[in-house]
Design a protein around this motif. Structure first.
Motif, mmCIF file in Angstrom:
data_model
loop_
_atom_site.group_PDB
_atom_site.id
_atom_site.type_symbol
_atom_site.label_atom_id
_atom_site.label_comp_id
_atom_site.label_asym_id
_atom_site.label_seq_id
_atom_site.Cartn_x
_atom_site.Cartn_y
_atom_site.Cartn_z
ATOM 1 N N GLN A 1 -6.887 41.465 46.481
ATOM 2 C CA GLN A 1 -7.227 40.208 46.181
ATOM 3 C C GLN A 1 -5.867 39.278 46.089
ATOM 4 O OE1 GLN A 1 -9.055 37.353 43.039
ATOM 5 N NE2 GLN A 1 -10.532 38.558 43.709
ATOM 6 N N SER A 2 -5.675 38.183 46.621
ATOM 7 C CA SER A 2 -4.546 37.090 46.378
ATOM 8 C C SER A 2 -4.892 35.859 46.253
ATOM 9 C CB SER A 2 -3.498 37.459 47.558
ATOM 10 O OG SER A 2 -4.100 37.003 48.526
ATOM 11 N N TYR A 3 -4.089 35.129 45.484
ATOM 12 C CA TYR A 3 -4.395 33.824 45.163
ATOM 13 C C TYR A 3 -3.128 32.857 44.892
ATOM 14 C CZ TYR A 3 -4.883 35.362 40.314
ATOM 15 O OH TYR A 3 -4.616 35.807 39.225
ATOM 16 N N LEU A 4 -3.073 31.675 44.699
ATOM 17 C CA LEU A 4 -2.129 30.876 44.416
ATOM 18 C C LEU A 4 -2.183 30.332 42.900
ATOM 19 C CD1 LEU A 4 0.539 29.237 45.053
ATOM 20 C CD2 LEU A 4 -1.142 27.304 45.850
ATOM 21 N N ASN A 5 -1.017 30.531 42.041
ATOM 22 C CA ASN A 5 -0.769 30.225 40.982
ATOM 23 C C ASN A 5 0.643 29.787 40.666
ATOM 24 O OD1 ASN A 5 -0.570 29.998 37.965
ATOM 25 N ND2 ASN A 5 -2.642 30.680 37.873
ATOM 26 N N LYS A 6 0.990 28.467 40.485
ATOM 27 C CA LYS A 6 2.235 27.855 40.599
ATOM 28 C C LYS A 6 2.846 28.192 39.115
ATOM 29 C CE LYS A 6 1.767 24.579 44.284
ATOM 30 N NZ LYS A 6 1.950 23.124 44.480
#
Length: 635
Positions: free
Chosen positions: A124-129
């Motif tokens: 899994q991958s996702y965006l978190n700045k």
């Protein structure tokens, strides 16, 4: 499997694996990296070691040091590992896609690791700045993990599901506020604690939910003073401590703001505030490995340390002292209490199973990292950067306060023990074997010798009593030999007597009494034979001489006195100026006194520099030169 404790040390462009007591040596098969290392860690079960490189994450075998495989993921800044080490998560700097959409690439990755097969899989991958709150949290059995989807929602995912990107269930607190922090519990029955800070006049909330029921909290608390919250579950996951803080103290009494401590249970039987009887900040909180008690250090310095049971009832309180750190050993037998940071680094070891009796005490100055070893017998203290950029080092102490090992670094950024279960080590008992002295490594011996030399000798073993000079401390009842100062004083006195023997008896008697009047520690007075000091009336007359006394009369008088001194066989000393031979003798005697002091230090076992040892070796040459000038020690 090795049963030797192991630590890792992270430096700017290097990582080193070190086997601790009793070998204290680097892992032979581990190849130190040459590029920058931003983060490094052992897995929670100690079966592998990971460190970052610009090209990706390197996974190694901690026992042999062999590199197992590389996870291709450039520019990793942080990573986390699941409780059993099956999953690894990483955070990289956010970057935009190379297209015209302006969208961001996913910068958080979740990998499933197969250590035996030496391979990995991205699941899994996702965006978190943001660098805070990005890390997914796993249950103890690793069947479920959760992450913050948006500021008000936490979603849960099943790790074995084929549709792992689809949330199993979610907790949405949009009606209450934004989630500032959350913590998933360990144990077989997972629970979730959530903190929502107060805003716009609304109170702050702490809620505890039992998975998978997220509709109704099993325990909750609301209050008005709360901006940040630190959660700490006990090992069984049955109770949780919540340290709630504000940055500003409304009463203006504390620079550190205000702090409150709350205790919650997963059964909902109790949720209460822990009442502390001294004003001031809460410095540290910790659970016992038994999960049956916890300890709190609180209050303005000197702080108070109090122990509570699992329901918040007070068990024991230590006397006030400069403390801000408390650590239980893995087997909960020993407790470390210390004062680090801006405190002096005093450390005390207490025996929990013997009514908190003090076992040992020592000083670990400038400590920024302190941890117990997996076997509960050793303590690691380290000075790391950027907390301190000088004296970076790692030290290992035995629980009785003996320094066993030290390794110094130009810059040290991280250090930690490799996890090993207590079953790998023999239990600690009250036998003589567990209380015996341990043999320190050569690095600790050299460090202590150097420290003793710099501080002017080890005073820790002083037993009181009258002061004894260094040369007399190890001599027992033997009478100490005469010092060079005494020999020189006797030599000067004999020269005065011999030079005055040709004068009349009255002058000799007066000169002898005048020579014996001397300030302690000052050089012996030199008297010109034949010159009679003036009495009070003569001095007064001389002070009131007429101004027309010419300089020629003074010069002729001085010349006459000097001539008389030479004729009488005395030393030619005019106006405090010594002859060339006497000057040389004085300088050589000064060197000899310095050599004698160094020999005393050498006899006491103190550390000497190489130049000091060479100076001692010049003693025969100095004595030979003195004899050539007519000086003998017996005179």
């Amino acid at each position: 499997m090795s049963k030797v404790p192991q630590i890792y040390c992270r430096q700017p462009k290097c990582v080193e694996l070190i086997e601790a007591e009793p070998v204290f040596k680097s892992v032979a098969g581990f190849t130190k990296p040459e590029a920058e290392v931003r983060c490094a860690a052992y897995s929670p079960v100690g079966n592998y070691f990971v460190y970052s490189q610009p090209t990706g994450l390197i996974v190694c075998d901690p026992f042999s040091g062999e590199q197992l495989f590389t996870i291709q993921n450039p520019d990793v800044f942080h990573f986390g590992i699941s409780p059993k080490g099956t999953f690894l998560t990483s955070w990289s700097r956010p970057t935009k896609m190379e297209d015209e959409t302006g969208n961001w690439n996913d910068n958080v990755q979740i990998y499933r690791l197969d250590i035996t097969g030496r391979k990995y899989e991205a699941i899994q991958s996702y965006l978190n700045k943001m660098q805070s709150g990005w890390k997914p949290q796993f249950t103890a059995d690793e069947s479920i993990f959760c992450r913050l989807v948006n500021p008000s929602q936490i979603s849960f995912y099943e790790t074995d599901s084929e549709e792992i990107h689809k949330a199993l269930y979610s907790l949405n607190l949009k009606d209450i506020g934004k989630i500032q922090s959350f913590e998933l519990s360990p144990g077989k029955n997972p629970s979730l604690a959530v903190f929502i800070p107060g805003s716009r006049g609304n109170p702050a909330f702490i809620r505890v939910y039992s998975l998978p029921n997220l509709n109704t909290p099993i325990s909750q608390k609301q209050f008005f003073k709360g901006e940040t919250c630190l959660f700490q579950w006990n090992g069984l996951g049955t109770s949780i401590l919540a340290l709630v803080s504000t940055d500003v103290d409304s009463t203006n009494k504390s620079y550190y703001g205000e702090s409150q401590l709350y205790l919650f249970g997963i059964t909902g039987a109790f949720d209460q505030k822990i009442n502390l009887d001294k004003e001031g900040p809460i410095h540290d909180i910790t659970w016992s490995p038994t999960s049956r008690e916890f300890a709190v250090i609180y209050g303005y310095m000197p702080s108070i340390t109090t122990f509570f049971d699992a329901r918040g009832n007070e068990i024991h309180t230590l006397t006030e002292g400069p403390r801000n750190t408390i650590l239980y050993s893995p087997h909960a037998k020993y407790i470390l209490v210390g004062g680090f940071g801006n405190l002096q680094g005093n450390v005390e070891i207490l025996d929990r199973q013997n009514r908190f009796q003090k076992v040992a005490s020592f000083k670990a100055s400038n400590t920024s990292v302190c941890k117990w070893s997996p076997d509960g017998r050793f303590i690691m203290s380290a000075t790391t950067s950027p907390r301190l950029r000088v004296d970076n080092c790692v030290k290992i102490w035995y629980f009785n306060g003996t320094l066993c090992y030290i390794k110094e670094f130009n810059e040290l950024y991280g250090v930690d023990w490799k996890f090993q279960p207590l079953s790998d080590f023999s239990p600690i008992s009250t036998s003589t074997a567990d209380k015996c002295e341990i043999t320190p490594d050569i690095s600790a011996i050299e460090y202590m010798a150097k420290k003793t030399s710099i501080s002017g000798g080890n005073r820790a073993g002083s037993t009181g009593g009258a002061y004894r000079p260094p040369h007399a401390r190890n001599g027992g009842a033997a009478k100490p030999s005469r010092s060079l100062a005494e020999v020189e004083a006797q030599h000067s006195s004999s020269m005065l007597i011999s030079s005055s023997s040709s004068n009349n008896s009255s002058t000799e008697s007066f000169a002898s009494s005048y020579a014996n009047r001397r300030i302690p520690g000052a050089l012996p007075r030199r008297v010109i034979p034949g010159a009679i000091p003036l009495d009070k009336n003569a001095k007064k007359k001389k002070r009131h001489h007429k101004k027309d006394d010419t300089e020629d009369e003074i010069n002729s008088s001085s010349q006459q006195e000097a001539t008389t001194a030479v004729e009488n066989g005395g030393s030619m000393v005019v106006g405090g100026v010594f002859s060339f031979e006497e000057k040389k003798i004085r300088n050589l005697l000064k060197k000899l006194r310095s050599i004698e002091k160094l020999k005393v230090k050498q006899g006491n076992g103190d550390f000497l520099e190489k130049t000091q040892v060479l100076k001692i070796e010049t003693e025969p040459q100095v004595r030979k030169e003195l004899e050539s000038l007519g000086w003998t020690e017996g005179r």
